[in-house]
Design a protein around this motif. Structure first.
Motif, PDB file in Angstrom:
ATOM      1  N   GLU A 182     -38.240 -38.282  -5.995  1.00  0.00           N
ATOM      2  CA  GLU A 182     -37.720 -39.143  -7.069  1.00  0.00           C
ATOM      3  C   GLU A 182     -37.030 -40.367  -6.479  1.00  0.00           C
ATOM      4  OE1 GLU A 182     -38.176 -39.381 -10.372  1.00  0.00           O
ATOM      5  OE2 GLU A 182     -39.656 -37.830  -9.926  1.00  0.00           O
ATOM      6  N   ALA A 183     -36.267 -40.165  -5.407  1.00  0.00           N
ATOM      7  CA  ALA A 183     -35.621 -41.307  -4.742  1.00  0.00           C
ATOM      8  C   ALA A 183     -36.671 -42.268  -4.193  1.00  0.00           C
ATOM      9  CB  ALA A 183     -34.714 -40.818  -3.607  1.00  0.00           C
ATOM     10  N   GLY A 184     -37.784 -41.728  -3.708  1.00  0.00           N
ATOM     11  CA  GLY A 184     -38.871 -42.556  -3.196  1.00  0.00           C
ATOM     12  C   GLY A 184     -39.531 -43.366  -4.296  1.00  0.00           C
ATOM     13  N   ARG A 185     -39.721 -42.749  -5.448  1.00  0.00           N
ATOM     14  CA  ARG A 185     -40.318 -43.472  -6.589  1.00  0.00           C
ATOM     15  C   ARG A 185     -39.413 -44.625  -7.024  1.00  0.00           C
ATOM     16  NH1 ARG A 185     -44.650 -40.866  -8.537  1.00  0.00           N
ATOM     17  NH2 ARG A 185     -44.913 -38.716  -7.939  1.00  0.00           N
ATOM     18  N   LYS A 186     -38.121 -44.363  -7.073  1.00  0.00           N
ATOM     19  CA  LYS A 186     -37.187 -45.410  -7.479  1.00  0.00           C
ATOM     20  C   LYS A 186     -37.136 -46.524  -6.435  1.00  0.00           C
ATOM     21  CE  LYS A 186     -32.407 -46.376  -8.838  1.00  0.00           C
ATOM     22  NZ  LYS A 186     -32.648 -47.770  -8.576  1.00  0.00           N
ATOM     23  N   ALA A 187     -37.053 -46.154  -5.164  1.00  0.00           N
ATOM     24  CA  ALA A 187     -37.020 -47.162  -4.094  1.00  0.00           C
ATOM     25  C   ALA A 187     -38.300 -47.993  -4.100  1.00  0.00           C
ATOM     26  CB  ALA A 187     -36.828 -46.484  -2.734  1.00  0.00           C
TER      27      ALA A 187
END
Length: 170
Positions: free
Chosen positions: A76-81
């Motif tokens: 999820e952090a990767g998708r946001k970044a």
């Protein structure tokens, strides 16, 4: 902040879980090496950096490709970044440093016949590149709209340069 290489790899992993060999195949098919400094040898290095930052995770299970060692998926952090970095890359106008401008700035020292020949060689190279990108775009006819947009942008830039070079003697 993501580097261009990190954003490219992360974006492909956000599309769907992938392994390094598949990433290399997609990068080649989409002509991404023309605008990224991302060779095969650096894909797993970039994946490792993204994993260490918590932006991708290794997927357990069987191998998707005989040569694949690990498959990665976006967190999820990767998708946001990825979304944040992609939006910034699209919206922000960044300076580019094409070597042709450096050469033009120093062109008064080039004899006129050699300058004309250099411009002619560049025009020929641009036409060859245009043909290559057109072939690659045609091979991706069923690609999603964002992939088509990448090819369209590249073609428009090359066409603009070809037009600028047409008959140019400085």
């Amino acid at each position: 902040m993501l580097t261009d290489a990190e954003l490219t790899v992360l974006g492909l992993v956000v599309e769907r879980p992938r392994h390094g060999y598949e990433l290399d195949e997609v990068i080649s098919e989409r002509g991404m090496r023309d605008w990224t400094a991302l060779g095969f040898s650096s894909i797993y290095y970039v994946l490792g950096k993204l994993r260490d930052r918590g932006l991708v995770a290794e997927v357990e299970g069987e191998r998707a490709h005989p040569k694949a060692k690990k498959t990665f998926t976006a967190t999820e952090a990767g998708r946001k970044a990825c979304a944040d970095a992609a939006e910034a890359a699209i919206a922000e106008l960044r300076p580019v440093h094409p070597p042709v401008l450096v050469g033009l700035a120093s062109s008064p020292v080039v004899p006129p016949d050699r300058l004309a020949a250099a411009l002619a060689r560049r025009a020929e190279a641009v036409e060859e590149r245009l043909a290559e990108v057109r072939r690659a775009a045609a091979a991706q006819a069923g690609a999603p709209p964002f992939v088509r947009a990448i090819f369209d942008y590249s073609l428009m830039q090359l066409e603009a340069e070809a037009q600028w070079l047409a008959g140019r003697t400085i």
